[in-house]
Write a protein that holds these residues in place. Structure first.
Motif, PDB file in Angstrom:
ATOM      1  N   SER A  26      44.625  41.260  30.983  1.00  0.00           N
ATOM      2  CA  SER A  26      43.620  40.597  31.807  1.00  0.00           C
ATOM      3  C   SER A  26      42.790  41.669  32.481  1.00  0.00           C
ATOM      4  O   SER A  26      43.299  42.718  32.848  1.00  0.00           O
ATOM      5  N   ASP A  30      38.708  38.531  35.059  1.00  0.00           N
ATOM      6  CA  ASP A  30      39.416  37.330  34.610  1.00  0.00           C
ATOM      7  C   ASP A  30      40.150  36.631  35.748  1.00  0.00           C
ATOM      8  O   ASP A  30      40.384  35.428  35.682  1.00  0.00           O
ATOM      9  N   ILE A  31      40.532  37.359  36.787  1.00  0.00           N
ATOM     10  CA  ILE A  31      41.369  36.766  37.827  1.00  0.00           C
ATOM     11  C   ILE A  31      40.667  36.589  39.167  1.00  0.00           C
ATOM     12  O   ILE A  31      41.219  35.972  40.076  1.00  0.00           O
ATOM     13  N   LEU A  32      39.451  37.102  39.307  1.00  0.00           N
ATOM     14  CA  LEU A  32      38.721  36.938  40.561  1.00  0.00           C
ATOM     15  C   LEU A  32      38.258  35.501  40.741  1.00  0.00           C
ATOM     16  O   LEU A  32      37.900  34.823  39.789  1.00  0.00           O
ATOM     17  N   GLU A  33      38.270  35.054  41.975  1.00  0.00           N
ATOM     18  CA  GLU A  33      37.788  33.715  42.304  1.00  0.00           C
ATOM     19  C   GLU A  33      36.259  33.708  42.331  1.00  0.00           C
ATOM     20  O   GLU A  33      35.646  34.645  42.823  1.00  0.00           O
ATOM     21  N   GLU A  34      35.657  32.666  41.830  1.00  0.00           N
ATOM     22  CA  GLU A  34      34.195  32.568  41.869  1.00  0.00           C
ATOM     23  C   GLU A  34      33.706  32.040  43.203  1.00  0.00           C
ATOM     24  O   GLU A  34      32.699  32.491  43.723  1.00  0.00           O
ATOM     25  N   GLN A  35      34.409  31.071  43.759  1.00  0.00           N
ATOM     26  CA  GLN A  35      34.036  30.493  45.051  1.00  0.00           C
ATOM     27  C   GLN A  35      35.129  30.834  46.066  1.00  0.00           C
ATOM     28  O   GLN A  35      36.264  30.403  45.917  1.00  0.00           O
ATOM     29  N   VAL A  36      34.761  31.623  47.082  1.00  0.00           N
ATOM     30  CA  VAL A  36      35.720  32.057  48.097  1.00  0.00           C
ATOM     31  C   VAL A  36      35.256  31.553  49.457  1.00  0.00           C
ATOM     32  O   VAL A  36      34.098  31.738  49.825  1.00  0.00           O
TER      33      VAL A  36
END
Length: 55
Positions: A26, A30-36
């Motif tokens: 990964s 691939d693992i980051l949040e789009e909406q924080v």
């Protein structure tokens, strides 16, 4: 000092920080949040204070 071996007065150990890759790879994207939520961001004041403390 209960793991490894000594040789010529030096303690030798295996590279235990390395681990074999298991499963799929990964990337960070691939693992980051789009909406924080906003609550997880530092205010400008706190960010500046942290930067000043690092100097």
């Amino acid at each position: 000092m209960n793991w490894g071996t000594t040789w010529n007065g030096k303690c030798l150990t295996a590279k235990i920080l390395e681990s074999p890759k298991i499963g799929n790879e990964s990337s960070l994207l691939d693992i980051l949040e789009e909406q924080v939520p906003e609550e997880f961001f530092l205010s400008d004041e706190k960010a500046n204070r942290l930067l000043l403390e690092m100097k």
